[in-house]
Design a protein around this motif. Sequence first.
Motif, mmCIF file in Angstrom:
data_model
loop_
_atom_site.group_PDB
_atom_site.id
_atom_site.type_symbol
_atom_site.label_atom_id
_atom_site.label_comp_id
_atom_site.label_asym_id
_atom_site.label_seq_id
_atom_site.Cartn_x
_atom_site.Cartn_y
_atom_site.Cartn_z
ATOM 1 N N SER A 202 0.804 -1.220 0.000
ATOM 2 C CA SER A 202 0.000 0.000 0.000
ATOM 3 C C SER A 202 0.838 1.272 0.000
ATOM 4 N N ASP A 203 1.976 1.276 0.690
ATOM 5 C CA ASP A 203 2.778 2.498 0.742
ATOM 6 C C ASP A 203 3.343 2.839 -0.640
ATOM 7 N N ARG A 204 3.830 1.830 -1.350
ATOM 8 C CA ARG A 204 4.343 2.083 -2.695
ATOM 9 C C ARG A 204 3.209 2.486 -3.622
ATOM 10 N N ALA A 205 2.068 1.843 -3.468
ATOM 11 C CA ALA A 205 0.917 2.199 -4.306
ATOM 12 C C ALA A 205 0.554 3.663 -4.118
ATOM 13 N N GLU A 206 0.528 4.110 -2.872
ATOM 14 C CA GLU A 206 0.173 5.504 -2.602
ATOM 15 C C GLU A 206 1.186 6.460 -3.220
ATOM 16 N N GLN A 207 2.462 6.134 -3.106
ATOM 17 C CA GLN A 207 3.505 6.983 -3.692
ATOM 18 C C GLN A 207 3.319 7.102 -5.206
ATOM 19 N N HIS A 208 3.067 5.976 -5.863
ATOM 20 C CA HIS A 208 2.874 6.002 -7.319
ATOM 21 C C HIS A 208 1.605 6.768 -7.699
ATOM 22 N N LEU A 209 0.551 6.628 -6.902
ATOM 23 C CA LEU A 209 -0.701 7.322 -7.218
ATOM 24 C C LEU A 209 -0.530 8.834 -7.116
ATOM 25 N N HIS A 210 0.221 9.299 -6.125
ATOM 26 C CA HIS A 210 0.485 10.744 -6.016
ATOM 27 C C HIS A 210 1.163 11.249 -7.292
ATOM 28 N N GLN A 211 2.184 10.505 -7.743
ATOM 29 C CA GLN A 211 2.913 10.918 -8.951
ATOM 30 C C GLN A 211 2.022 10.833 -10.173
ATOM 31 N N ALA A 212 1.212 9.784 -10.268
ATOM 32 C CA ALA A 212 0.337 9.619 -11.441
ATOM 33 C C ALA A 212 -0.682 10.743 -11.521
ATOM 34 N N LEU A 213 -1.217 11.156 -10.379
ATOM 35 C CA LEU A 213 -2.207 12.234 -10.391
ATOM 36 C C LEU A 213 -1.562 13.550 -10.823
ATOM 37 N N TYR A 214 -0.329 13.804 -10.378
ATOM 38 C CA TYR A 214 0.402 15.001 -10.808
ATOM 39 C C TYR A 214 0.618 14.981 -12.323
ATOM 40 N N LEU A 215 1.064 13.834 -12.838
ATOM 41 C CA LEU A 215 1.328 13.734 -14.273
ATOM 42 C C LEU A 215 0.043 13.837 -15.087
ATOM 43 N N ALA A 216 -1.046 13.259 -14.579
ATOM 44 C CA ALA A 216 -2.333 13.365 -15.282
ATOM 45 C C ALA A 216 -2.783 14.816 -15.355
ATOM 46 N N GLY A 217 -2.502 15.586 -14.291
ATOM 47 C CA GLY A 217 -2.817 17.013 -14.311
ATOM 48 C C GLY A 217 -1.986 17.754 -15.346
ATOM 49 N N MET A 218 -0.697 17.423 -15.426
ATOM 50 C CA MET A 218 0.158 18.045 -16.431
ATOM 51 C C MET A 218 -0.321 17.704 -17.844
ATOM 52 N N ALA A 219 -0.853 16.490 -17.995
ATOM 53 C CA ALA A 219 -1.334 16.054 -19.312
ATOM 54 C C ALA A 219 -2.730 16.550 -19.619
ATOM 55 N N GLN A 220 -3.427 17.047 -18.599
ATOM 56 C CA GLN A 220 -4.842 17.418 -18.732
ATOM 57 C C GLN A 220 -5.637 16.231 -19.284
ATOM 58 N N ASP A 221 -5.396 15.065 -18.668
ATOM 59 C CA ASP A 221 -5.982 13.810 -19.126
ATOM 60 C C ASP A 221 -7.004 13.309 -18.106
ATOM 61 N N PRO A 222 -8.297 13.523 -18.340
ATOM 62 C CA PRO A 222 -9.307 13.109 -17.365
ATOM 63 C C PRO A 222 -9.466 11.603 -17.252
ATOM 64 N N VAL A 223 -9.078 10.851 -18.290
ATOM 65 C CA VAL A 223 -9.193 9.388 -18.209
ATOM 66 C C VAL A 223 -8.211 8.843 -17.187
ATOM 67 N N VAL A 224 -6.980 9.321 -17.223
ATOM 68 C CA VAL A 224 -5.998 8.865 -16.235
ATOM 69 C C VAL A 224 -6.381 9.369 -14.849
ATOM 70 N N GLU A 225 -6.919 10.585 -14.765
ATOM 71 C CA GLU A 225 -7.370 11.090 -13.470
ATOM 72 C C GLU A 225 -8.418 10.159 -12.864
ATOM 73 N N LEU A 226 -9.385 9.734 -13.682
ATOM 74 C CA LEU A 226 -10.388 8.806 -13.173
ATOM 75 C C LEU A 226 -9.737 7.500 -12.738
ATOM 76 N N ARG A 227 -8.802 7.005 -13.541
ATOM 77 C CA ARG A 227 -8.120 5.755 -13.179
ATOM 78 C C ARG A 227 -7.437 5.886 -11.821
ATOM 79 N N VAL A 228 -6.773 7.008 -11.599
ATOM 80 C CA VAL A 228 -6.057 7.206 -10.341
ATOM 81 C C VAL A 228 -7.027 7.276 -9.170
ATOM 82 N N TRP A 229 -8.111 8.028 -9.305
ATOM 83 C CA TRP A 229 -9.070 8.131 -8.206
ATOM 84 C C TRP A 229 -9.741 6.790 -7.930
#
Length: 421
Positions: free
Chosen positions: A195-222
Amino acid sequence: MEANEDLISALTEAGFTQAELADVVNEYLRDHGHEGTVSDRTVRHWLTGKTRWPHPRQREALEAVFGSTAEDLGFIRPAGRSSPTSEPEQPLRRRNFLIATTGTAATVVSPLSARPSTVGISDVIRLRSGLDALMFIDDTRGGHETLERAALSGATEALDMQHQAASQRIRQRLFSVAADYTATAAWSALDARHSDRAEQHLHQALYLAGMAQDPVVELRVWNSYAMLAHQRQHFTQAVDSAQAAQATAITRRDPLFASLAHARTAVGHSNLGDRQAALRSLGYAAEALEKAEPQQPRPSWIAFYGPAELNAITAIVRDRIGDAAEAEAASHQALSTIPQQFRRNRALATTRLALAQLHQRDIEQACATAATVFPMMSSNPIPGRMRSLLGDYYRDLITLAPKAPVTREWGDRYRLEWSRA
């Protein structure tokens, strides 16, 4: 006018949107000295069958992108026209990605010639094809560290390309690919219950999805955040995360994603004991799924979701709000339709079926059902999330039938399988 099912299938397999296919065709045309004039509307005409035989240059570009002839892509040659003698170019989207010989990870293979200093849509496609390979491994084996590392490697390559010359649109798409790879790494860690590694990766993925303005990845992360919160028994946070998934822009454009978000919200409500809210969210999920277009091109990670998975989630929700008979029925419905390639998901649904049977005090049938999970996953270690669920089953079995002979027999099998994992 009939839809071009072959082109739709090729588009879906490649993970393209209509706009992305237009971009890659235009890039090919420009690279070969022609003006790129293909638009979303052009692609829509190809998909719907309104255009049955594209312009020669467009056909050449399509054949190069997909590695198939125009006829194989569903286009119909007008009567009296001869067939070309040349073979289609190897597909851009497959050219540089291969499955490692161990079958446990996707490996990025550098092209034979040096990479150009300018990054284009073909580079994005090449990277995205690796995501499809990783998701195939996840579907069969489940999350594990090798898969997680391979996903992070793909994300690193996508981010490293940001240092090369590229248009702003390509930069956004590179961020999108990096976000998807990072979300895949997070999912692998989540499935393995790290879970700790998963949380770390999710934080980074959400940041990158924001940079990409990609709502599909945002939904995947949430969606993954909601599952992580469930693992940690933070059930209110799980509902909040699922509702954040509902709020992403893609749910307004594609009801399939809306359905997944509502289904995840239903699980959260059921864990909080809110029966009415859980059933209401399940109803919203079913209504949205009925409106979804199955053939619409979508990324490979969402391929698991459809009527079968909604039935599997319904089984979880029904069991947790005390409707064990309804949970059993939903599990049977799920198992009758979950595709065979989703081996991990079939094993999870089978364990849920065993739990529903156990909660109806059908002890022997429940143990027989649960025992079938082990041969399903015999060729690979059991992922952490499934191990945890089987542990839940064993604890409930001991609680409900501590002295039954079948309890002792199943416990012996359980410990034997655990020692092999």
